[in-house]
Design a protein around this motif. Sequence first.
Motif, short mmCIF file in Angstrom:
data_model
loop_
_atom_site.label_atom_id
_atom_site.label_comp_id
_atom_site.label_asym_id
_atom_site.label_seq_id
_atom_site.Cartn_x
_atom_site.Cartn_y
_atom_site.Cartn_z
N VAL A 78 -9.96 -9.35 2.04
CA VAL A 78 -9.25 -9.08 0.80
C VAL A 78 -8.56 -10.35 0.29
CG1 VAL A 78 -7.29 -7.84 -0.20
CG2 VAL A 78 -8.90 -6.63 1.27
N SER A 79 -8.01 -11.13 1.22
CA SER A 79 -7.18 -12.28 0.86
C SER A 79 -7.95 -13.49 0.37
CB SER A 79 -6.33 -12.70 2.06
OG SER A 79 -5.53 -11.64 2.52
N ILE A 82 -8.18 -14.43 -3.37
CA ILE A 82 -6.84 -14.56 -3.94
C ILE A 82 -6.19 -15.85 -3.48
CG2 ILE A 82 -4.54 -13.50 -4.03
CD1 ILE A 82 -5.96 -10.77 -3.68
N SER A 236 -1.12 -8.89 -5.36
CA SER A 236 -2.55 -8.60 -5.52
C SER A 236 -3.18 -8.19 -4.20
CB SER A 236 -3.28 -9.83 -6.08
OG SER A 236 -2.86 -10.11 -7.39
N ILE A 237 -2.83 -8.90 -3.13
CA ILE A 237 -3.37 -8.55 -1.81
C ILE A 237 -2.88 -7.17 -1.40
CG2 ILE A 237 -3.37 -9.15 0.63
CD1 ILE A 237 -3.25 -12.09 -0.22
N THR A 238 -1.61 -6.90 -1.66
CA THR A 238 -1.04 -5.60 -1.33
C THR A 238 -1.81 -4.48 -2.02
OG1 THR A 238 1.20 -6.45 -0.96
CG2 THR A 238 1.01 -4.13 -1.54
N LYS A 239 -2.07 -4.66 -3.31
CA LYS A 239 -2.77 -3.62 -4.08
C LYS A 239 -4.21 -3.47 -3.64
CE LYS A 239 0.10 -4.23 -8.19
NZ LYS A 239 0.16 -4.73 -9.60
N LYS A 240 -4.91 -4.58 -3.42
CA LYS A 240 -6.35 -4.51 -3.10
C LYS A 240 -6.62 -4.05 -1.67
CE LYS A 240 -8.03 -7.78 -6.53
NZ LYS A 240 -8.91 -8.94 -6.83
N SER A 241 -5.68 -4.35 -0.79
CA SER A 241 -5.88 -3.94 0.60
C SER A 241 -5.73 -2.43 0.78
CB SER A 241 -4.91 -4.69 1.52
OG SER A 241 -3.59 -4.48 1.11
N ASN A 242 -4.92 -1.82 -0.09
CA ASN A 242 -4.79 -0.36 -0.12
C ASN A 242 -4.55 0.23 1.25
OD1 ASN A 242 -4.68 2.13 -1.35
ND2 ASN A 242 -6.72 2.05 -2.21
#
Length: 247
Positions: A78-79, A82, A236-242
Motif C-alpha cells: 500500500v505504501s 505513496i 492516504s496510507i491509512t485510508k488505502k490500507s483499510n
Amino acid sequence: MRNALRLLNLFSIDEPELTLSEIAERLQIAQSTAHRLSSTLTHTGFLVKEPILKTYRPASSILSMGTTFLSKYELYQVSEPILEELTKKTGETAHVSVLKGNKVVYLYKIDSKHPVHLLSHAGKENPIHCTSSGQVILAFQSQKQINEVIKQGLPLYTTKTITSPPDFISRLESIQKQGFAISQEELHKGVTSIAAPIWNTEGNVIASVSIAGPTTRMTPLKVDRFVKLVKAAASSITKKSNNLLHF
C-alpha cells in the motif's frame, strides 16, 4: 501476498537457504513467478540473495517478525506508490516504520536523488526516543508502553537528544496534540526528520511515515510544507490500507 508468507515459511534451521528452483518446486509455482516474488522480497529487505551460490535466505531483520509478516508486507504494498510520490514532492528520503520492542524499524524506504547517508534500509532498527518515526508512534501508545521505553533508558546521541523522562513525556503529549513529530538532530547531527502516524481501522497507531534530510535544507518554510505533505501521505496510507493493518 499469501505466496510471500508461504515462501518465508519454507525456511527452517535444517534448510536456511534455498535456490530459486527449490522455491518454485516447493510452492508449486512457475520459476518466473518465484523469481519475481523472491526479487520483491529481497528488494524490500525480507530476503537476502547469496551472489555466489545464488541462494536465498531470510534477512535477519525478519527472523523475529513471526506471523506479523503478512500484514507488514501488505502495508509495504500500500505504501510504495505513496512514498515514491512523497519523495518526489519533498526531494527527501522517505520511510514507513513500525515499532518492535523498544526500537523503531524501517519497513520500507525510498531514497531521494540526494539521500541522507544514515545507512538506513528496510529492517534497520533505531531508537524510539530520538527519532520522529518512533516518537510519533509511541505518542499514541498506552502509558504502560511509554513507561517501558523510558525504563529502558533514553541514551544520549547528540546534544539535542531528549534524555529527561519528564521532557520526553512532554514531547509525546505535544505530538499527540499536533499530530506529527519533528526530530531535529536528536539522533544524528545535521539531520532533521518529520513523521506522521498511520492508523488502523480500530483507531490505533501502528506505523508512521517519515522523511529525513539535512538540517540545512529543512528551512522553516520547507518544514511547514513538508509537515503537510507527510501528514497527507500518512492519511492516504491509512485510508488505502483499510482492513489490512492489524498488527
